[in-house]
Write a protein that holds these residues in place. Sequence first.
Motif, mmCIF file in Angstrom:
data_model
loop_
_atom_site.group_PDB
_atom_site.id
_atom_site.type_symbol
_atom_site.label_atom_id
_atom_site.label_comp_id
_atom_site.label_asym_id
_atom_site.label_seq_id
_atom_site.Cartn_x
_atom_site.Cartn_y
_atom_site.Cartn_z
ATOM 1 N N LEU A 1 1.040 -1.103 -0.012
ATOM 2 C CA LEU A 1 0.075 0.014 -0.162
ATOM 3 C C LEU A 1 0.730 1.122 0.060
ATOM 4 O O LEU A 1 1.572 1.540 0.912
ATOM 5 C CB LEU A 1 -0.893 0.005 1.318
ATOM 6 C CG LEU A 1 -1.955 1.156 1.407
ATOM 7 C CD1 LEU A 1 -2.766 1.197 0.302
ATOM 8 C CD2 LEU A 1 -2.747 1.150 2.696
ATOM 9 N N MET A 2 1.004 1.692 -1.252
ATOM 10 C CA MET A 2 1.737 3.136 -1.362
ATOM 11 C C MET A 2 1.555 3.580 -2.549
ATOM 12 O O MET A 2 1.096 3.100 -3.587
ATOM 13 C CB MET A 2 3.356 2.712 -1.131
ATOM 14 C CG MET A 2 3.971 1.757 -1.860
ATOM 15 S SD MET A 2 5.622 1.451 -1.694
ATOM 16 C CE MET A 2 5.598 -0.094 -0.361
ATOM 17 N N ASN A 3 1.800 4.933 -2.665
ATOM 18 C CA ASN A 3 1.811 5.665 -3.941
ATOM 19 C C ASN A 3 2.907 4.957 -4.783
ATOM 20 O O ASN A 3 3.927 4.426 -4.560
ATOM 21 C CB ASN A 3 2.037 7.054 -3.827
ATOM 22 C CG ASN A 3 0.583 7.574 -2.955
ATOM 23 O OD1 ASN A 3 -0.312 7.297 -3.145
ATOM 24 N ND2 ASN A 3 0.814 8.550 -1.916
ATOM 25 N N PRO B 1 4.855 6.423 3.257
ATOM 26 C CA PRO B 1 4.646 7.466 4.144
ATOM 27 C C PRO B 1 3.108 7.932 4.019
ATOM 28 O O PRO B 1 2.618 8.395 5.310
ATOM 29 C CB PRO B 1 5.533 8.466 3.599
ATOM 30 C CG PRO B 1 6.385 7.966 2.871
ATOM 31 C CD PRO B 1 5.940 6.690 2.047
ATOM 32 N N THR B 2 2.436 7.926 3.119
ATOM 33 C CA THR B 2 1.043 8.557 3.061
ATOM 34 C C THR B 2 0.197 7.550 3.832
ATOM 35 O O THR B 2 -0.868 8.106 4.287
ATOM 36 C CB THR B 2 0.436 8.519 1.545
ATOM 37 O OG1 THR B 2 1.490 9.201 0.772
ATOM 38 C CG2 THR B 2 -0.706 9.317 1.470
ATOM 39 N N PHE B 3 0.566 6.450 3.904
ATOM 40 C CA PHE B 3 -0.370 5.295 4.745
ATOM 41 C C PHE B 3 0.301 4.862 6.074
ATOM 42 O O PHE B 3 -0.208 4.141 6.669
ATOM 43 C CB PHE B 3 -0.447 4.273 3.593
ATOM 44 C CG PHE B 3 -1.081 4.514 2.432
ATOM 45 C CD1 PHE B 3 -2.473 4.868 2.321
ATOM 46 C CD2 PHE B 3 -0.303 4.703 1.351
ATOM 47 C CE1 PHE B 3 -2.908 5.270 1.108
ATOM 48 C CE2 PHE B 3 -0.716 5.133 0.313
ATOM 49 C CZ PHE B 3 -2.177 5.377 -0.038
ATOM 50 N N PHE B 4 1.125 5.728 6.744
ATOM 51 C CA PHE B 4 1.510 5.432 7.743
ATOM 52 C C PHE B 4 0.594 5.465 9.114
ATOM 53 O O PHE B 4 0.511 4.442 9.744
ATOM 54 C CB PHE B 4 2.494 6.362 8.743
ATOM 55 C CG PHE B 4 4.156 6.173 7.858
ATOM 56 C CD1 PHE B 4 4.387 4.950 7.085
ATOM 57 C CD2 PHE B 4 5.086 7.126 8.151
ATOM 58 C CE1 PHE B 4 5.416 4.746 6.553
ATOM 59 C CE2 PHE B 4 6.220 6.899 7.656
ATOM 60 C CZ PHE B 4 6.708 5.659 6.723
ATOM 61 N N SER B 5 -0.398 6.257 8.934
ATOM 62 C CA SER B 5 -1.599 6.271 9.775
ATOM 63 C C SER B 5 -2.466 5.110 9.710
ATOM 64 O O SER B 5 -3.023 4.501 10.899
ATOM 65 C CB SER B 5 -2.524 7.313 9.737
ATOM 66 O OG SER B 5 -3.212 7.458 8.352
#
Length: 172
Positions: A62-64, A111-115
Amino acid sequence: MNNQICSLTEFYDKLLDRYKSRTAIKFRDEELSYETVEEQTGQLANAFRSMGVKAGDSVVILMNNRPEYPITEIAAIRAGATAVPLNSDVDEDTIRFVLNDSNARILAVGPTFFSVGKNIQKDSSFDLNHIIGIEAETEFPIGFHRFSELLSKTGSDAPAVTPSAEDVAAIY
């Protein structure tokens, strides 16, 4: 490459070896050769194995768009696991469904999906063993494995994998 049927693992091994000096990935001002991709996917595949991933296990991605995306996907396949890449527009409920349905052992997040990764990390209903985070300028979550550190901990020769015709290499 010849016209013989081969497994996806064999396909990647042959492809990466054949085009070693050519550019495989261009991203912004970064270029990675097939040789570098072969090295990094071998290192990550070994890291997956050392984390307990075996044939039939899933690695959810799950990442851009970024170089670590195809590196992670190919490494999962080279480790004998099933790569489960997710669209970056997917909602958290769908992510949770896919993690449960795919029997995921590893979640690799940008990083966009750390939360989202932190929320999943707190949820004990998942049989998820590890979360791998791609480094960024943002604060790095406690308990995540750093992508770059995993690459530096193992050898670059991918683990020996003997896939069968029934194995699932990737789910899209």
